[in-house]
Enzyme design. Structure first.
Site, PDB file in Angstrom:
ATOM      1  N   LYS A  83       0.872  -1.188   0.000  1.00  0.00           N
ATOM      2  CA  LYS A  83       0.000   0.000   0.000  1.00  0.00           C
ATOM      3  C   LYS A  83       0.906   1.235   0.000  1.00  0.00           C
ATOM      4  CE  LYS A  83      -4.125  -1.929   0.185  1.00  0.00           C
ATOM      5  NZ  LYS A  83      -5.113  -1.789  -0.893  1.00  0.00           N
ATOM      6  N   GLU A 112      -0.765   0.573  -9.006  1.00  0.00           N
ATOM      7  CA  GLU A 112      -2.209   0.314  -9.013  1.00  0.00           C
ATOM      8  C   GLU A 112      -2.978   1.543  -8.559  1.00  0.00           C
ATOM      9  OE1 GLU A 112      -3.121  -3.181  -6.697  1.00  0.00           O
ATOM     10  OE2 GLU A 112      -5.271  -2.810  -6.785  1.00  0.00           O
ATOM     11  N   ASP A 120      -7.987  -0.143 -10.923  1.00  0.00           N
ATOM     12  CA  ASP A 120      -8.766  -1.013 -10.031  1.00  0.00           C
ATOM     13  C   ASP A 120     -10.107  -0.317  -9.741  1.00  0.00           C
ATOM     14  OD1 ASP A 120      -9.625  -2.853  -8.186  1.00  0.00           O
ATOM     15  OD2 ASP A 120      -8.242  -2.289  -6.606  1.00  0.00           O
ATOM     16  N   LYS A 154     -12.676  -6.818  -9.887  1.00  0.00           N
ATOM     17  CA  LYS A 154     -13.381  -7.330  -8.713  1.00  0.00           C
ATOM     18  C   LYS A 154     -14.807  -7.614  -9.174  1.00  0.00           C
ATOM     19  CE  LYS A 154     -10.708  -5.093  -5.040  1.00  0.00           C
ATOM     20  NZ  LYS A 154      -9.530  -4.717  -5.810  1.00  0.00           N
TER      21      LYS A 154
HETATM   22 MG    MG Z   1      -6.489  -1.989  -5.273  1.00  0.00          MG
END
Ligand code: MG
Length: 374
Positions: free
Chosen positions: A163, A213, A238, A262
């Site tokens: 992250k 990302e 994303d 997702k």
């Molecule tokens: Mg992500």
């Protein structure tokens, strides 16, 4: 396939430790499960948009009410021929993609049962091992992070995701790269930057990262295209990927070189498959991410991840990573692929909630029944 009955459950699944994101901290994952019944067969679906409308405009309590009051009644008693047919029947309702995904996935579960085939096979994949990656959030200090990355590298994870936030960004990733020059690493910004921060991405452009990302806001496709043209590291979208149309626009603009799908966020397996096919044709590799669902939702993510163009290791986790006990059975177990790297096997049968655990974790429930079957 006529939908005779719909059972909905809004649950809160306690985590082993709180889930910290750019949006806040969750002690439990709030999720909605549904069981669709058609004649003598039934199947479960799950959508986990979290407790608050921060990751997306949807939230578990709102999703439950919407499915009970609008989407469920639109499907109940209807003969639904395909995932596309289901999507068409819900198309008059704007947005609310996680809610639509709940029914879309359960429909695919029903179809797999009706045909007596594993879902992965039904959608064009196979019940193989899906490689999974390791993810690390913001930690108290760099030493803790380096130790954690070292352990993941020893464990032979095929890639490591870090992250990346203002205050935990350039120096952090430089330190990790220096300590682990050969490990496949990428950073996930969760939309934390603006195009004015281009210099930040230029500073990490020579570190050989697999991708960056979601660097910019979810609706900044044009700025993502500007960024992608200015750096050589691939950009991965994303949060921006919420529909087939957005993917088409992103590819046309040159806004990314990878896509994270997702299935919940795009409205279900029907759309996720179309995105996969579009990206495959455009030579844009994809990977699958989950939402910390129970094994029910995760078994749909795994089935999707078995398709050919999902080539980057998935963000799907064994149940024990987040839960003392998974709401659903069987739980997801970590396995090893032929090279000894962490992977999870695509199930032949989808997981479903354990009745006692479902009862214990349910906050509210509803049943819709077609009058002709009462
Ligand atoms: Mg992500």
């Amino acid at each position: 396939m006529r939908i005779d009955r719909i059972d909905l459950y809004h649950v809160a699944m306690p985590l082993k430790s709180p889930w910290r994101t750019a949006y806040g901290e969750d002690a439990a994952i709030e999720s909605v499960l549904c069981r669709l019944t058609s004649g003598s067969i039934d199947a479960w679906g799950e959508a986990a948009p979290f407790a608050a409308p921060c990751y997306s405009p949807e939230w578990a309590g709102g999703l439950f009410a919407l499915c009970r009051d609008w989407l469920g009644p639109a499907l109940l008693g209807q003969d639904i021929a395909s995932g596309q047919d289901l999507q068409k029947r819900l198309a008059m309702f704007k947005g609310n993609l996680f809610a639509k995904s709940l029914f879309d996935m359960a429909w695919w579960g029903l179809e797999a049962k009706r045909k007596g085939k594993p879902l992965a096979q039904l959608i064009g994949g196979e019940c193989r091992l899906v490689p999974v990656g390791a993810d690390f959030g913001v930690m108290d200090n760099l030493d803790d992070l380096l130790a954690a990355v070292g352990k993941a590298a020893e464990d032979k994870f095929r890639r490591i995701k870090l992250k990346f936030r203002p205050g935990w960004d350039v120096e952090m990733v430089k330190a990790v790269r220096k300590a682990f020059p050969d490990v496949t690493i990428h950073v996930d910004c969760n939309a934390g930057y603006k195009i004015a921060d281009l210099h930040v991405f230029k500073e990490i452009d020579d570190l050989g990262l697999a991708m960056i990302e979601q660097p910019l806001r979810y609706d900044d496709l044009i700025d993502h295209a500007t960024l992608q043209k200015a750096i050589k590291t691939p950009v991965c979208l994303d949060e921006s990927i919420t529909s087939l149309e957005h993917v088409r626009a992103a590819l046309k603009l040159g806004a990314c070189k990878y896509i994270n799908v997702k299935p919940g966020r795009v409205g279900g397996l029907t759309i996720a498959r179309q995105i996969h096919d579009l990206c495959h044709a455009a030579h844009i590799p994809c990977w699958v991410g989950g939402m910390l669902e129970s094994a029910t939702g995760a078994s749909y993510c795994l089935s999707l991840a078995s398709l050919d163009n999902f080539t980057y290791p998935a963000d799907i986790f064994p149940s024990e990573r987040f839960y003392e006990e998974d709401l659903s059975d069987p739980p997801l177990l970590l396995a090893r692929d032929k090279d000894g790297c962490p992977a999870i096997r695509v199930p032949e049968k989808l997981s479903k909630p354990h009745p006692d655990r479902l009862q214990k974790l349910t906050r509210q429930s509803a049943t819709l029944q077609h009058s002709a079957t009462v």
